[in-house]
Enzyme design. Structure first.
Site, PDB file in Angstrom:
ATOM      1  N   GLU A 135     -31.072   6.822 -62.431  1.00 20.28           N
ATOM      2  CA  GLU A 135     -31.044   7.075 -63.869  1.00 20.28           C
ATOM      3  C   GLU A 135     -30.533   5.868 -64.666  1.00 20.28           C
ATOM      4  O   GLU A 135     -31.151   5.495 -65.668  1.00 20.28           O
ATOM      5  CB  GLU A 135     -30.227   8.342 -64.158  1.00 20.28           C
TER       6      GLU A 135
ATOM      7  N   ASP B   4     -23.089   7.577 -69.004  1.00 16.01           N
ATOM      8  CA  ASP B   4     -23.950   8.763 -69.132  1.00 16.01           C
ATOM      9  C   ASP B   4     -23.115  10.038 -69.206  1.00 16.01           C
ATOM     10  O   ASP B   4     -22.557  10.496 -68.201  1.00 16.01           O
ATOM     11  CB  ASP B   4     -24.913   8.808 -67.939  1.00 16.01           C
TER      12      ASP B   4
ATOM     13  N   LYS C  89     -29.624  21.307 -60.196  1.00 17.30           N
ATOM     14  CA  LYS C  89     -29.479  19.933 -59.711  1.00 17.30           C
ATOM     15  C   LYS C  89     -28.190  19.745 -58.898  1.00 17.30           C
ATOM     16  O   LYS C  89     -28.128  18.928 -57.984  1.00 17.30           O
ATOM     17  CB  LYS C  89     -29.480  18.981 -60.910  1.00 17.30           C
TER      18      LYS C  89
ATOM     19  N   ASP D 123     -37.386  12.957 -66.006  1.00 15.93           N
ATOM     20  CA  ASP D 123     -35.923  13.055 -65.909  1.00 15.93           C
ATOM     21  C   ASP D 123     -35.627  14.506 -65.573  1.00 15.93           C
ATOM     22  O   ASP D 123     -35.764  15.385 -66.410  1.00 15.93           O
ATOM     23  CB  ASP D 123     -35.292  12.652 -67.255  1.00 15.93           C
TER      24      ASP D 123
HETATM   25  P1  ADP Z   1     -28.146  16.398 -68.662  1.00 13.41           P
HETATM   26  O1  ADP Z   1     -28.363  14.943 -68.370  1.00 13.41           O
HETATM   27  O2  ADP Z   1     -26.902  16.916 -68.032  1.00 13.41           O
HETATM   28  O3  ADP Z   1     -29.337  17.226 -68.351  1.00 13.41           O
HETATM   29  P2  ADP Z   1     -28.329  15.879 -71.559  1.00 13.41           P
HETATM   30  O4  ADP Z   1     -28.277  14.409 -71.500  1.00 13.41           O
HETATM   31  O5  ADP Z   1     -29.596  16.488 -72.021  1.00 13.41           O
HETATM   32  O6  ADP Z   1     -27.842  16.549 -70.222  1.00 13.41           O
HETATM   33  O7  ADP Z   1     -27.129  16.332 -72.522  1.00 13.41           O
HETATM   34  C1  ADP Z   1     -26.949  17.649 -72.867  1.00 13.41           C
HETATM   35  C2  ADP Z   1     -25.654  17.751 -73.625  1.00 13.41           C
HETATM   36  O8  ADP Z   1     -25.728  16.946 -74.801  1.00 13.41           O
HETATM   37  C3  ADP Z   1     -25.341  19.160 -74.087  1.00 13.41           C
HETATM   38  O9  ADP Z   1     -24.009  19.461 -73.781  1.00 13.41           O
HETATM   39  C4  ADP Z   1     -25.544  19.090 -75.576  1.00 13.41           C
HETATM   40  O10 ADP Z   1     -24.714  19.991 -76.272  1.00 13.41           O
HETATM   41  C5  ADP Z   1     -25.135  17.660 -75.864  1.00 13.41           C
HETATM   42  N1  ADP Z   1     -25.647  17.169 -77.150  1.00 13.41           N
HETATM   43  C6  ADP Z   1     -26.931  17.032 -77.536  1.00 13.41           C
HETATM   44  N2  ADP Z   1     -26.988  16.608 -78.823  1.00 13.41           N
HETATM   45  C7  ADP Z   1     -25.697  16.457 -79.244  1.00 13.41           C
HETATM   46  C8  ADP Z   1     -25.078  16.057 -80.472  1.00 13.41           C
HETATM   47  N3  ADP Z   1     -25.802  15.729 -81.532  1.00 13.41           N
HETATM   48  N4  ADP Z   1     -23.751  16.026 -80.524  1.00 13.41           N
HETATM   49  C9  ADP Z   1     -22.994  16.359 -79.477  1.00 13.41           C
HETATM   50  N5  ADP Z   1     -23.500  16.753 -78.303  1.00 13.41           N
HETATM   51  C10 ADP Z   1     -24.842  16.805 -78.174  1.00 13.41           C
HETATM   52 MG    MG Z   2     -29.105  13.212 -67.774  1.00 13.15          MG
END
Ligand code: ADP
Ligand code: MG
Length: 619
Positions: A187, A211, A87, A23
Site C-alpha cells: 500500500e 496511513d 482483512k 485497494d
Molecule cells: P481503511 O484503509 O481502513 O479501509 P479508509 O482509509 O477508507 O480505511 O478510512 C476510513 C476512515 O476514515 C473511517 O474511520 C472514516 O470515518 C475516516 N474518514 C473519512 N473521511 C473523514 C473525514 N473527512 N474526517 C475524519 N475522518 C474521516
Molecule cells: Mg487503507
C-alpha cells in the site's frame, strides 16, 4: 505488442486489456484504472457517485450475500451474520484470533483450531479468503459495469507488514473472484506512485507513508532508487484508527448527559445512533469549524478545538510509531525527503498539523487520502499492461535467477534488480563422454549453493547426439517478459535439439520471503564464498583425476613402473582429499599429482610431435 480482445458483452473489438487496481481495505475497498485516453488514474464510482465500497458483508439465511453499503444496516440488526474487518482475518488461524473474538460480532468456528480460521454463520462456514473474494467480485462487477467490458486481471494492494500467508490469502481471494492477480503490491508503495514519487529513473528518495484508516494505523519508510521501491521499516497499531475517534466523540457527548438518563446509554441501538452522528460530525469538521448531530431529539455539537483535543492522544500514539519506524530504518527525521498521507482519517486537520510538525516538512495531501492507494494500484496495473513504457524500470527481478551447475553451484544468469523485460543466454557443455541429456534446474536466490536457494522448476534437454565431454554447446536462455513470466530455453547448438519451460517467478514469493532470502545471502556471504571455492576445487580435482586416468590408460606403455605407481599413489591421495572439506588440501594434492605427471606428459607429447613430424618426412 498490444493484444486485441473481443468484448463479449458488446461484441466489439477491444484494443487493450484493462487491468484494474484494487485497494482491498479493512474498512473500505475501491477499484481504479488509468483512463486509456487521458492517461490519468481515477477511481470507478457507482451510479450514485460513491467511490468507496464499505468492506462489509451480510450473509442471509439462504446463503445470499450482500456486499457494501447495502450490508451496513445489518451491522446493527443482524450483527452475528454481518462480517466486517475481514482483512484482519486473512491468513490467520483460529488460535491467532481466539483472544480477540470479543472484538467481532460474528463467530469464529471452533472446530478446527490449528488450521486457517473459518467464520460460522449459523450452519454456514466461510473462510476469510471466500469472504474477501465476495468483496473483490463486487469490485470486479462494478468495474465491468462501468467499463462495459470483462475485467479479469488486477493488481491488489496489501499493507507492507503483511506476511507470506496473508499475501497468499489475498492472492487466492482474487483467484476465487475470477481475477488473475498479476501483482500484489504494498500500500505505501502504491500511495507513493500515486503522487508520482519514484517516477523518474534517476530519483533517489526516502519517503514516509503515514496511513491512518478506519481501524488500523501504519507508517512505512520507503527508499526509492532508480525506480525500485524498498521498504526500510514499517510500524503501526492494528487497533488504532477512525473507529477510535468515533468512540471518543460518543464518550465526550455522553459525559454531557445527566446520569438519570444513564440506562439508555447501555442500549446498543442508541449507542449505534450516537456513533453514526459522531461520524457525520467528524467528517463535517474537515470543512467546518463547528458541526452538530441529533440523537433521539437531542442536539450535540463539536468544534475543531474539541476534536483536536479528542484526537490528541491518538496522534501521539501514531507519532511514537513514526519515531520507532525511523529508529528501525536507522534514519533521523531530517533524512525523510517526502511525507505521504494515506487513509480517510488523515483528512482531520489536527492530524495533518501534527504530522507536518513531526516531520518538519509539508506533507503530500492533494489527492483523496482514501483513494491514493487504489490510484497507485491502477498506475502499477497500467505499467503491467505495457501502456506506460517510461515506467518499465519499476519492474525488477527481486532475486537473482540462475541454474544449477556442477557441484550444486548457482550460476546466475539474471541478477537481482535487473530490469524486465530481460533476456540473457549463456553456453554450457556436458561433463561425460556421450552424455545425451542435460538437466536444467532453475533457481531463484542470492546464495552460492542452489540448495540454499528456491527452486522454480527443472526440465531435461534430451536427444543430445553422442559427443565427447565438453564438445556439445548447450545454450541456456532466460527470457522474462513484461508480465514477469520467465521462460527458460535450452538448445544444443550443434544439433539444434531444444526444450523450454515457462515459470512464474513471482508466484507465491512474498516480499517478506524476498527480504528473508536477501538477508540470508548477506549473513552467509563469507560462508558461501568458501563453500563455492571448495566446490570449484573439487570439480577441478575430479576433472584432473579423469584426464590423468585417461592419459595413463592410453600411454601406459610409455611410462615407467615408478611413474605408474607414483601416479596411482598421488591419485589416491587426491581422491581422499576430494572427500574432505579442505580446499587447500585438494589444491596441494592436485599440485602434487601434476608434479608427477608433468615430466612424462611432456615426454609423451614430444614423442607424439616428433612422430607426427617424422611421419611427414616419410610421406
Ligand atoms: P481503511 O484503509 O481502513 O479501509 P479508509 O482509509 O477508507 O480505511 O478510512 C476510513 C476512515 O476514515 C473511517 O474511520 C472514516 O470515518 C475516516 N474518514 C473519512 N473521511 C473523514 C473525514 N473527512 N474526517 C475524519 N475522518 C474521516
Ligand atoms: Mg487503507
Amino acid at each position: 505488442m498490444p493484444k486485441i480482445g473481443i468484448n463479449i458483452a458488446t461484441g466489439s473489438l477491444q484494443q487493450t486489456e484493462m487491468i484494474v487496481g484494487i485497494d482491498l481495505g479493512t474498512t473500505n475497498s475501491l477499484v481504479a484504472i488509468v483512463h486509456p485516453d487521458t492517461r490519468t488514474p481515477f477511481v470507478l464510482k457507482d451510479q450514485s457517485g460513491l467511490a468507496l465500497i464499505p468492506s462489509i458483508l451480510h450473509i442471509g439465511k439462504q446463503g445470499n450475500i450482500t456486499v457494501g453499503e447495502a450490508a451496513r444496516p445489518f451491522l446493527q440488526t443482524e450483527p452475528a451474520q454481518t462480517i466486517f474487518s475481514v482483512k484482519r482475518l486473512m491468513g490467520k488461524s483460529y488460535q491467532d484470533l481466539a483472544k480477540s473474538q470479543d472484538l467481532f460480532t460474528y463467530k469464529f468456528s471452533e472446530e478446527d483450531r490449528e488450521g486457517l480460521v473459518k467464520i460460522q454463520v449459523e450452519q454456514q462456514y466461510f473462510s476469510p479468503i471466500e469472504l474477501s473474494s465476495f468483496i473483490l467480485r463486487e469490485l470486479k462487477s462494478r468495474a465491468e459495469h462501468m467499463l462495459k467490458t470483462p475485467v479479469s486481471k488486477a493488481v491488489i494492494t496489501v499493507p507492507a507488514y503483511f506476511n507470506d500467508a496473508q499475501r497468499q490469502a489475498t492472492r487466492d481471494a482474487g483467484k476465487l473472484a475470477g481475477l488473475d492477480v498479476l501483482r500484489i503490491i504494498n500500500e505505501p508503495t502504491a500511495a507513493s506512485l500515486a503522487y508520482g514519487l519514484g517516477v523518474s529513473a534517476a530519483e533517489s528518495k526516502t519517503i514516509a507513508v503515514y496511513d491512518l484508516g478506519g481501524g488500523t494505523f501504519d507508517v512505512s519508510i520507503l527508499q526509492i532508487n532508480n525506480g525500485i521501491f524498498e521498504v526500510l521499516s514499517t510500524h503501526g497499531d492494528t487497533y488504532l484508527g477512525g473507529d477510535d475517534v468515533d468512540r471518543a466523540i460518543v464518550d465526550f457527548w455522553l459525559q454531557q448527559i445527566p446520569e438519570v438518563q444513564g440506562p439508555q446509554k447501555e442500549n446498543s441501538t442508541t449507542l449505534q445512533s450516537y456513533r453514526l452522528a459522531a461520524i457525520q460530525v467528524k467528517h463535517q469538521l474537515t470543512t467546518h469549524p463547528i458541526a452538530e448531530g441529533i440523537v433521539e431529539g437531542q442536539t450535540f455539537s463539536l468544534d475543531q478545538t474539541q476534536l483536536e483535543q479528542i484526537v490528541m492522544p491518538l496522534v501521539e500514539r501514531t507519532l511514537n510509531c513514526c519515531q520507532q519506524a525511523l529508529v528501525d530504518a536507522k534514519l533521523a527525521v531530517q533524512n525523510i525527503d517526502e511525507v505521504v498521507l494515506v487513509g480517510g482519517s488523515t483528512r482531520m486537520p489536527a492530524i495533518k498539523k501534527k504530522v507536518t510538525a513531526f516531520f518538519g516538512r509539508p506533507v503530500h495531501d492533494t489527492l483523496d487520502p482514501d483513494q491514493v492507494v487504489a490510484l497507485g494500484a491502477a498506475i502499477q496495473a497500467d505499467i503491467l499492461a505495457g501502456n506506460n513504457k517510461d515506467f518499465l524500470l519499476l519492474d525488477i527481478t527481486p532475486l537473482s535467477l540462475g541454474i544449477e551447475t556442477i557441484g550444486g553451484l548457482m550460476d546466475v544468469l539474471i541478477p537481482r534488480n535487473a530490469k524486465i523485460p530481460s533476456r540473457i543466454a549463456r553456453q554450457y557443455t556436458t561433463q561425460q563422454d556421450g552424455q545425451d541429456s542435460m538437466r536444467i534446474a532453475v533457481y531463484q536466490g542470492e546464495r552460492d549453493m542452489v540448495q540454499d536457494n528456491r527452486k522454480l522448476g527443472e526440465f531435461n534437454l534430451t536427444g543430445i547426439p553422442g559427443m565427447p565431454a565438453g564438445l556439445p554447446k548447450v545454450e541456456v536462455a532466460f527470457v522474462i517478459n513484461a508480465d514477469g513470466i520467465l521462460t527458460v530455453r535450452a538448445k544444443e547448438l550443434r544439433s539444434g535439439v531444444e526444450q523450454q519451460i515457462a515459470i512464474k517467478p513471482q508466484y507465491g514469493l512474498t516480499d517478506h520471503e524476498v527480504e528473508r532470502l536477501l538477508l540470508e545471502s548477506i549473513t552467509h556471504a563469507k560462508d558461501d564464498i568458501s563453500k563455492r571455492a571448495l566446490v570449484e576445487a573439487r570439480t577441478e580435482g575430479e576433472q584432473l583425476m579423469k584426464t590423468t586416468e585417461k592419459f595413463v590408460t592410453k600411454h601406459a606403455a610409455l611410462l615407467s613402473k615408478e611413474e605408474l605407481s607414483a601416479t596411482a599413489a598421488a591419485m589416491q591421495a587426491l581422491q581422499l582429499a576430494l572427500t574432505m572439506q579442505d580446499k587447500s588440501l585438494i589444491n596441494q594434492r592436485m599440485e602434487a599429482l601434476n608434479e608427477i605427471s608433468r615430466p612424462y606428459a611432456e615426454r609423451v607429447m614430444d614423442r607424439a610431435v616428433s612422430a607426427a613430424l617424422s611421419g611427414q618426412k616419410i610421406k
